[in-house]
Scaffold this motif. Structure first.
Motif, PDB file in Angstrom:
ATOM      1  N   ALA A 161       2.708  -1.894  -2.959  1.00  0.00           N
ATOM      2  CA  ALA A 161       2.138  -3.131  -2.413  1.00  0.00           C
ATOM      3  C   ALA A 161       0.924  -2.831  -1.550  1.00  0.00           C
ATOM      4  O   ALA A 161      -0.104  -3.518  -1.622  1.00  0.00           O
ATOM      5  CB  ALA A 161       3.191  -3.881  -1.604  1.00  0.00           C
ATOM      6  N   ASP A 162       1.022  -1.778  -0.740  1.00  0.00           N
ATOM      7  CA  ASP A 162      -0.097  -1.435   0.149  1.00  0.00           C
ATOM      8  C   ASP A 162      -1.332  -1.024  -0.646  1.00  0.00           C
ATOM      9  O   ASP A 162      -2.456  -1.352  -0.271  1.00  0.00           O
ATOM     10  CB  ASP A 162       0.288  -0.276   1.079  1.00  0.00           C
ATOM     11  N   LEU A 163      -1.106  -0.299  -1.725  1.00  0.00           N
ATOM     12  CA  LEU A 163      -2.229   0.168  -2.533  1.00  0.00           C
ATOM     13  C   LEU A 163      -2.939  -1.024  -3.175  1.00  0.00           C
ATOM     14  O   LEU A 163      -4.170  -1.082  -3.233  1.00  0.00           O
ATOM     15  CB  LEU A 163      -1.733   1.149  -3.592  1.00  0.00           C
ATOM     16  N   ILE A 164      -2.156  -1.993  -3.633  1.00  0.00           N
ATOM     17  CA  ILE A 164      -2.761  -3.181  -4.239  1.00  0.00           C
ATOM     18  C   ILE A 164      -3.545  -3.967  -3.196  1.00  0.00           C
ATOM     19  O   ILE A 164      -4.610  -4.498  -3.467  1.00  0.00           O
ATOM     20  CB  ILE A 164      -1.663  -4.066  -4.875  1.00  0.00           C
ATOM     21  N   ASP A 165      -3.020  -4.011  -1.972  1.00  0.00           N
ATOM     22  CA  ASP A 165      -3.680  -4.774  -0.907  1.00  0.00           C
ATOM     23  C   ASP A 165      -4.797  -4.000  -0.221  1.00  0.00           C
ATOM     24  O   ASP A 165      -5.534  -4.571   0.582  1.00  0.00           O
ATOM     25  CB  ASP A 165      -2.660  -5.176   0.164  1.00  0.00           C
ATOM     26  N   ALA A 166      -4.915  -2.694  -0.502  1.00  0.00           N
ATOM     27  CA  ALA A 166      -5.866  -1.862   0.245  1.00  0.00           C
ATOM     28  C   ALA A 166      -7.299  -2.351   0.059  1.00  0.00           C
ATOM     29  O   ALA A 166      -7.737  -2.598  -1.056  1.00  0.00           O
ATOM     30  CB  ALA A 166      -5.756  -0.404  -0.194  1.00  0.00           C
ATOM     31  N   GLU A 167      -8.011  -2.495   1.166  1.00  0.00           N
ATOM     32  CA  GLU A 167      -9.415  -2.899   1.110  1.00  0.00           C
ATOM     33  C   GLU A 167     -10.326  -1.821   1.656  1.00  0.00           C
ATOM     34  O   GLU A 167     -11.537  -1.907   1.524  1.00  0.00           O
ATOM     35  CB  GLU A 167      -9.610  -4.195   1.895  1.00  0.00           C
ATOM     36  N   THR A 168      -9.765  -0.833   2.307  1.00  0.00           N
ATOM     37  CA  THR A 168     -10.594   0.261   2.814  1.00  0.00           C
ATOM     38  C   THR A 168     -10.104   1.570   2.195  1.00  0.00           C
ATOM     39  O   THR A 168      -8.962   1.674   1.746  1.00  0.00           O
ATOM     40  CB  THR A 168     -10.498   0.393   4.345  1.00  0.00           C
TER      41      THR A 168
ATOM     42  N   LEU B 280     -10.946 -16.753  17.964  1.00  0.00           N
ATOM     43  CA  LEU B 280     -11.465 -16.696  16.584  1.00  0.00           C
ATOM     44  C   LEU B 280     -11.315 -15.267  16.077  1.00  0.00           C
ATOM     45  O   LEU B 280     -11.787 -14.334  16.729  1.00  0.00           O
ATOM     46  CB  LEU B 280     -12.951 -17.044  16.579  1.00  0.00           C
ATOM     47  N   ASP B 281     -10.678 -15.106  14.941  1.00  0.00           N
ATOM     48  CA  ASP B 281     -10.497 -13.767  14.367  1.00  0.00           C
ATOM     49  C   ASP B 281     -11.371 -13.600  13.133  1.00  0.00           C
ATOM     50  O   ASP B 281     -11.506 -14.521  12.342  1.00  0.00           O
ATOM     51  CB  ASP B 281      -9.043 -13.556  13.915  1.00  0.00           C
ATOM     52  N   ALA B 282     -11.940 -12.422  12.984  1.00  0.00           N
ATOM     53  CA  ALA B 282     -12.652 -12.101  11.743  1.00  0.00           C
ATOM     54  C   ALA B 282     -12.221 -10.706  11.303  1.00  0.00           C
ATOM     55  O   ALA B 282     -12.079  -9.807  12.126  1.00  0.00           O
ATOM     56  CB  ALA B 282     -14.152 -12.141  11.966  1.00  0.00           C
ATOM     57  N   ASP B 283     -11.967 -10.561  10.005  1.00  0.00           N
ATOM     58  CA  ASP B 283     -11.623  -9.249   9.459  1.00  0.00           C
ATOM     59  C   ASP B 283     -12.888  -8.595   8.950  1.00  0.00           C
ATOM     60  O   ASP B 283     -13.621  -9.205   8.181  1.00  0.00           O
ATOM     61  CB  ASP B 283     -10.627  -9.391   8.301  1.00  0.00           C
ATOM     62  N   LEU B 284     -13.155  -7.395   9.387  1.00  0.00           N
ATOM     63  CA  LEU B 284     -14.312  -6.684   8.854  1.00  0.00           C
ATOM     64  C   LEU B 284     -13.980  -5.218   8.659  1.00  0.00           C
ATOM     65  O   LEU B 284     -12.920  -4.755   9.082  1.00  0.00           O
ATOM     66  CB  LEU B 284     -15.578  -6.882   9.692  1.00  0.00           C
ATOM     67  N   ILE B 285     -14.868  -4.543   7.961  1.00  0.00           N
ATOM     68  CA  ILE B 285     -14.685  -3.119   7.711  1.00  0.00           C
ATOM     69  C   ILE B 285     -15.804  -2.381   8.413  1.00  0.00           C
ATOM     70  O   ILE B 285     -16.978  -2.686   8.208  1.00  0.00           O
ATOM     71  CB  ILE B 285     -14.700  -2.824   6.200  1.00  0.00           C
ATOM     72  N   ILE B 286     -15.441  -1.480   9.294  1.00  0.00           N
ATOM     73  CA  ILE B 286     -16.446  -0.682  10.005  1.00  0.00           C
ATOM     74  C   ILE B 286     -16.112   0.790   9.787  1.00  0.00           C
ATOM     75  O   ILE B 286     -14.991   1.215  10.067  1.00  0.00           O
ATOM     76  CB  ILE B 286     -16.459  -1.009  11.521  1.00  0.00           C
ATOM     77  N   GLY B 287     -17.078   1.521   9.249  1.00  0.00           N
ATOM     78  CA  GLY B 287     -16.882   2.948   9.036  1.00  0.00           C
ATOM     79  C   GLY B 287     -15.692   3.260   8.138  1.00  0.00           C
ATOM     80  O   GLY B 287     -15.052   4.300   8.297  1.00  0.00           O
ATOM     81  N   GLY B 288     -15.382   2.371   7.206  1.00  0.00           N
ATOM     82  CA  GLY B 288     -14.272   2.623   6.284  1.00  0.00           C
ATOM     83  C   GLY B 288     -12.910   2.223   6.832  1.00  0.00           C
ATOM     84  O   GLY B 288     -11.889   2.469   6.191  1.00  0.00           O
ATOM     85  N   TYR B 289     -12.876   1.617   8.001  1.00  0.00           N
ATOM     86  CA  TYR B 289     -11.599   1.175   8.575  1.00  0.00           C
ATOM     87  C   TYR B 289     -11.557  -0.337   8.710  1.00  0.00           C
ATOM     88  O   TYR B 289     -12.574  -0.976   8.995  1.00  0.00           O
ATOM     89  CB  TYR B 289     -11.371   1.803   9.958  1.00  0.00           C
ATOM     90  N   ALA B 290     -10.371  -0.898   8.521  1.00  0.00           N
ATOM     91  CA  ALA B 290     -10.181  -2.335   8.691  1.00  0.00           C
ATOM     92  C   ALA B 290     -10.112  -2.665  10.178  1.00  0.00           C
ATOM     93  O   ALA B 290      -9.440  -1.986  10.943  1.00  0.00           O
ATOM     94  CB  ALA B 290      -8.898  -2.774   7.999  1.00  0.00           C
TER      95      ALA B 290
END
Ligand SMILES: Nc1nc2c(ncn2[C@@H]2O[C@H](COP(=O)(O)OP(=O)(O)O)[C@@H](O)[C@H]2O)c(=O)[nH]1
Ligand SMILES: [Mg+2]
Length: 435
Positions: free
Chosen positions: A126-133, A251-261
């Motif tokens: 499940a984690d691999l499917i959900d992985a974004e970084t 207010l929350d925002a999800d972003l990727i910085i330096g390869g990390y969520a």
């Protein structure tokens, strides 16, 4: 008898290829009924699929006979042309043949039940499917490989060894068992306690890689938090006005910085307010500031130490805003970066600073680190029981047995070796259909 299930394993909608997966005892029968009898195991065969004279598609058919399949049952894949009508026709045919659409996670649940993987590995799917970084994917892959399961198994072996020593003395008190055999379990348990503590120390990192590192902007009203938030997420997500108290909700925002969520949160300016809505916003801002891994203390020229200071911790960053108007004096106590969202000054430096902080805090975790709260709770339980058992050992070894057995059970539950019925639902309900 288990029923035979099927599901679309690729994303729904139009695409080059759509894959429908089948699993269960009637898989071969279904293939035969569709006009694709007996393709060679694990070899792609091009077949024209049809049911009762109605053509469905020209498809690549793959057959994975039990037990060497994902689920351990007879499985097959139909690689169809990825159009809605084709997928609908194939699904309709499979239902007509008595197959059942799979529930979310049902393929992986069957894989677990047939011993093809343990629970930690199923979660990794499940984690691999959900992985974004990349970091999330690397962590999930390690877990899928069984590296995490092996870590837990190692804990369990040490525990069972200690338990055997304790029980030998209890079961054969007067026979030819060396005196104080149980006490030799002491060093084994001491080593295990150290290992469990190390794993728990790394658990925070594993969970943060998986769920996102929490960064919160705090400061006084009008310090420029929302402007900075928008600059970091690169869109006008938060309302910016010169009116103090504009931001109320977190207010929350999800972003990727330096390869990390990362989850970045903008908050209400910290001040006492008679306005009930704003006061609630301030309460939430404080709560977030407490939970986060990192606080960016946002200060405009002229802002005092103010209400944010009590929430700032060593290692947090002071962000001095509005450099285009005036330049605040840096603080002796905190590392700081000067920025202006009006001119863009300092934003790249801030981004790089955050990336370096993430690398420092999240990389180098002894991968695979403990990734879920479920695992952490069990490890904490196991550690507490082992510590109680360790103390008992010095006083009355026969008392230690129960504690060690409790610890073994807690560890076994992580990978699903025993007593797992109650956690199966929890683990598999979050899966997507087709996995
Ligand atoms: N000149 C200048 N004004 C800014 C800057 N950042 C924010 N402001 C202004 O300061 C006011 C408050 O900004 P806002 O981001 O809403 O602050 P918050 O209350 O901390 O969220 C707004 O009028 C912004 O336009 C900046 O870097 N330079
Ligand atoms: Mg704001």
């Amino acid at each position: 008898m288990t029923d035979t299930i099927f599901a679309l394993a690729t994303p729904p909608g139009r695409g080059a290829i759509a894959i429908i997966r089948l699993s269960g005892p009637r898989t071969d029968e279904a293939l035969a009924a569709l006009g694709a009898p007996g393709p060679k195991p694990r070899m792609a065969s091009l077949r024209t699929l049809a049911l009762e004279g109605r053509q469905i598609d020209q498809a690549l058919v793959l057959r994975f006979p039990a037990p060497n399949s994902y689920t351990g049952e007879d499985c097959a894949e139909l690689h169809l042309h990825g159009g809605r009508a084709v997928v609908e026709a194939a699904s309709g045919a499979l239902i007509a043949l008595g197959l059942r659409p799979a529930d979310p996670g049902e393929f992986t649940r069957r894989a677990f039940e047939n011993g093809r993987m343990d629970l930690a590995q199923a979660e990794a799917v499940a984690d691999l499917i959900d992985a974004e970084t990349t970091a999330q994917a690397a962590q999930a892959l390690g877990q899928l490989d069984g590296a995490l399961s092996e870590t837990y198994a190692g804990f369990r072996r040490a525990l069972l060894k200690a338990l055997a020593l304790v029980e030998a003395e209890i079961d054969f008190p007067d026979e030819e068992v060396p005196d104080n055999l149980a006490r030799t379990a002491g060093p084994v348990l001491d080593g295990l306690i150290a290992d469990l503590k190390a794993a728990l120390a790394d658990a925070g990192r594993g969970e943060r890689v998986r769920e996102g590192y929490r960064i919160v902007l705090i400061g006084e009203t009008n310090a420029g938090k929302s402007s900075l938030f928008n600059a970091l997420v690169a869109r006008e997500a938060a309302i910016v006005t010169p009116i103090a108290g504009t931001t109320r909700d977190v207010l929350d925002a999800d972003l990727i910085i330096g390869g990390y969520a990362v989850t970045l949160s903008d908050t209400a300016g910290l001040r006492d307010s008679d306005d009930v809505v704003e006061a609630e916003g301030v309460r939430r801002a404080r709560a977030r500031a407490e939970q986060a891994e990192l606080r960016l203390w946002v200060r405009a020229p002229g802002d005092g130490e103010g209400a944010a200071a009590p929430f700032v911790r060593p290692g947090d960053l002071l962000v001095l805003t509005k450099a285009d108007i005036d330049r605040s004096a840096p603080s002796a106590d905190h590392e700081s970066i000067v920025v202006s969202t009006a001119t863009g000054e300092g934003l790249a430096a801030l981004h790089d600073w955050i990336a370096a902080r993430l690398a420092r805090d999240l990389s180098g975790a002894d991968f695979p680190a403990v990734t879920r709260e479920r695992h952490r709770r069990r490890l904490e339980e196991a550690l507490a029981a082992v510590e109680t058992g360790r103390r008992a050992l010095d006083i009355a070894p026969e008392m230690a047995g129960d504690d060690l057995r409790r610890a073994a059970e807690a560890l076994a539950r992580v990978t699903g070796a025993i007593g797992v019925e109650d956690i199966l639902g929890e683990v598999f309900s979050t899966f997507c259909i087709g996995k």
